[in-house]
Design a protein around this motif. Structure first.
Motif, PDB file in Angstrom:
ATOM      1  N   THR A  40      12.676  71.093  84.553  1.00  0.00           N
ATOM      2  CA  THR A  40      11.406  71.486  83.930  1.00  0.00           C
ATOM      3  C   THR A  40      10.857  70.425  82.975  1.00  0.00           C
ATOM      4  O   THR A  40       9.789  70.629  82.388  1.00  0.00           O
ATOM      5  N   THR A  41      11.562  69.304  82.830  1.00  0.00           N
ATOM      6  CA  THR A  41      11.036  68.230  81.978  1.00  0.00           C
ATOM      7  C   THR A  41      10.224  67.206  82.777  1.00  0.00           C
ATOM      8  O   THR A  41       9.617  66.312  82.198  1.00  0.00           O
ATOM      9  N   PHE A  81       7.221  69.892  87.883  1.00  0.00           N
ATOM     10  CA  PHE A  81       8.064  71.067  87.621  1.00  0.00           C
ATOM     11  C   PHE A  81       8.022  71.500  86.157  1.00  0.00           C
ATOM     12  O   PHE A  81       8.630  72.502  85.795  1.00  0.00           O
ATOM     13  N   ASP A  82       7.304  70.756  85.328  1.00  0.00           N
ATOM     14  CA  ASP A  82       7.089  71.184  83.944  1.00  0.00           C
ATOM     15  C   ASP A  82       6.003  72.249  83.852  1.00  0.00           C
ATOM     16  O   ASP A  82       5.783  72.825  82.784  1.00  0.00           O
ATOM     17  N   ALA A 113      18.292  73.412  84.315  1.00  0.00           N
ATOM     18  CA  ALA A 113      16.828  73.369  84.370  1.00  0.00           C
ATOM     19  C   ALA A 113      16.254  72.538  83.225  1.00  0.00           C
ATOM     20  O   ALA A 113      15.050  72.277  83.208  1.00  0.00           O
ATOM     21  N   GLN A 114      17.106  72.126  82.289  1.00  0.00           N
ATOM     22  CA  GLN A 114      16.670  71.365  81.109  1.00  0.00           C
ATOM     23  C   GLN A 114      15.532  72.099  80.396  1.00  0.00           C
ATOM     24  O   GLN A 114      14.588  71.488  79.901  1.00  0.00           O
ATOM     25  N   TRP A 115      15.649  73.420  80.356  1.00  0.00           N
ATOM     26  CA  TRP A 115      14.567  74.292  79.887  1.00  0.00           C
ATOM     27  C   TRP A 115      14.840  74.757  78.464  1.00  0.00           C
ATOM     28  O   TRP A 115      15.828  75.454  78.218  1.00  0.00           O
ATOM     29  N   CYS A 116      13.990  74.369  77.532  1.00  0.00           N
ATOM     30  CA  CYS A 116      14.093  74.821  76.145  1.00  0.00           C
ATOM     31  C   CYS A 116      12.748  75.424  75.775  1.00  0.00           C
ATOM     32  O   CYS A 116      11.776  74.704  75.525  1.00  0.00           O
TER      33      CYS A 116
END
Length: 530
Positions: A294-295, A299-300, A454-457
């Motif tokens: 997601t970064t 896909f962000d 997902a590197q999702w924060c």
């Protein structure tokens, strides 16, 4: 030379299996090689089976076959009224294993507990960077911020002082990453200039002691006669590393192994009808998913992620890959877990709407990679086939997919990189029966570049799960986790794919094996009938 080694290994396994009736030698056809033998360094179940569940023990442990906590190396524990202090009263007289390179001079005590956790917590600890030292679980579970201090009260009493309450703290101490190592062994290896031996030649207090490892072929263990719960019936435990599920099945039929994990779904009915095989099964506490990075563009954009999710024919995946052994996943936690939000509606399978949504977001001629695991897992019995189905689904909406894969250890390492391209197929089996273990570990900010593939924060989600962590009220936590699942579904950092049933085929002479809901393969209480 290679053929000679493999022939010798096969002959050894056959002779061990054949002699099991008299010697209690159990051969387990495992699905892959461990990344190492220090559980705190890794997250893969394959590695935990070969280390945490054989060689080591923990302060508290799950009763095999359940998520209920029992005393382990700690006989009891106290919690302060404010929930900030956990005092563990340690078991006396527990022996560490010995090896050709190390003979312990003392029993297990508080120093071993301090060493086990301080090396993960303190950056200038001499063992903090050994063997890569990313401490993925410890960091993903916010332990560096959570733990204020770990104090030795006396030789058999250790106090954990926290900066805030943590509802699942005791359950977390039963997880594989919290396996207790020998501080004396660590000191000896550091003095010898070989600190990496902790990860290569493990010493613990568990039911089996490590004997030898031939990479990608076999791991040998011996039953521990001094195990504090009593010596296991199995005198010699052998992990015959067999990545191909069909070959594992052949070995099981031939009597070359006694137990195998992760059968091909297409083989299960035949196994059930074979009088020489017993198939244990249990609904898994797991989820398989496709995690977008997601970064990275596009896909962000959550709308792009939602559009791709709508392009996925999940039922087709269930039919082809799971063949009746799975169900469609709509949430990031399994339906057997408390706080599961059944009111959530899944993304519909609608390729036309997906294509239109991508065009609305200005996404055309998109090329991406899908990473496919090289091993079978309980949440994904055939990642390559799943990736091929996703490739076809995405092609229907104008997205070109390249499928990539790596050796399992490298796959896990590379897939956690912040700049990883595309989307990665992975999954999770619960470690402690708490929703925090899915929602915080896999999707929280502290898991970015670690277990959060997902590197999702995302702050609104993070705020909710952090509130749930500190509450001791089960009803309040349930409401918060239900809310977190709504946010997850709206933002779509993953495509949730499936929850699976776990099958464990074994020979009929195997007695006492229990399918563990947390996915571990445990042989402590197993024996072989005459």
């Amino acid at each position: 030379m290679l053929k000679t080694k493999l022939a010798a290994t096969t002959a050894l396994l056959v002779s061990l299996a054949a002699g099991a009736a008299s010697a209690q030698n159990l051969v387990y056809c495992s699905e892959g090689s461990p990344e190492g033998f220090d559980p705190a360094l890794y997250t893969a179940g394959t590695t935990f089976d070969a280390s945490a569940q054989t060689v080591y023990s923990r302060l508290v442990e799950f009763i095999t076959g359940s998520t209920e906590i029992q005393p382990g190396l700690a006989e009891s524990w106290d919690v302060s009224e404010d929930g900030l202090e956990y005092t563990f009263h340690l078991r006396e007289g527990v022996k560490f294993h010995s090896s050709d390179a190390f003979t312990p001079t003392r029993d297990f005590n508080a120093d071993d507990v301090i060493f086990t956790f301080e090396r993960q917590r303190i950056e200038d600890h001499p063992y903090h960077g050994v063997s890569g030292g990313t401490w993925e679980y410890f960091n993903s579970m916010s332990m560096p911020d959570l733990i204020k201090s770990i104090d030795k009260v006396d030789d058999y009493t250790v106090k954990f002082v926290l900066n805030r309450p943590e509802a699942p703290f005791v359950a977390n101490m039963a997880m594989d990453f919290a396996s207790i190592l020998s501080a004396e062994y660590a000191d000896a290896m550091l003095e010898a200039g070989t600190p990496e031996q902790l990860n290569q030649a493990p010493i613990g207090t568990g039911p089996f002691s490590f004997v030898a490892y031939q990479k990608d072929a076999v791991i040998r263990y011996a039953g521990n006669p001094d195990y504090f719960r009593g010596a296991p019936a199995i005198e010699n435990l052998i992990f015959a590393i067999t990545p191909d599920a069909s070959v594992r099945y052949q070995k099981l039929q031939a009597g070359e192994c006694h137990i195998m994990p992760y059968p091909n779904p297409a083989d299960i009915e035949a196994m059930k009808s074979n009088e020489d095989i017993v198939v244990a099964e249990q609904e898994g506490l797991n989820v398989g998913y496709l995690a977008y990075n997601t970064t990275m563009e596009p896909f962000d954009n959550p709308k792009v992620r939602k559009a791709l999710n709508m392009a996925i024919d999940k039922q087709g995946i269930i039919d082809v890959v799971f063949q009746g052994s799975g169900e469609i996943a709509k949430n990031p936690i399994p339906p057997t877990m408390w706080s599961y939000n059944d009111a959530i509606e899944d993304d519909p399978y609608d390729p036309e709407a997906a294509k239109a949504m991508l065009e609305e977001e200005g996404v055309t001629d998109l090329s991406m990679k899908i990473w496919a695991m090289p091993v079978q897992r309980p949440y994904n019995p055939n990642a390559r086939r799943m990736a091929e189905l996703l490739q076809n689904d995405f092609a229907e909406v104008g997205v070109d997919v390249e499928i990539v894969s790596y050796e399992w250890g490298e796959y896990l390492s590379r897939s956690s990189d912040l700049d990883r391209d595309g989307a990665v197929l992975l999954g999770w089996t619960g470690d402690n029966g708490d929703p925090d273990n899915f929602l915080a570990v896999l999707l929280g900010c502290d898991g970015v570049t670690n277990s959060n593939r997902a590197q999702w924060c995302y702050e609104p989600f993070e705020s909710v799960i952090q509130k749930a962590k500190v509450s001791s009220d089960r009803e309040e936590r349930t409401q918060l986790y239900e809310e977190a699942q709504v946010i997850f579904k709206e933002q779509a950092p993953w495509a949730t794919i499936a929850h699976s049933v776990v099958y464990m085929p074994m020979r009929p002479e195997v007695q006492g094996y229990k399918v563990h809901p947390l996915g571990s393969h445990i042989f402590t209480d197993v024996s072989l009938a005459e």
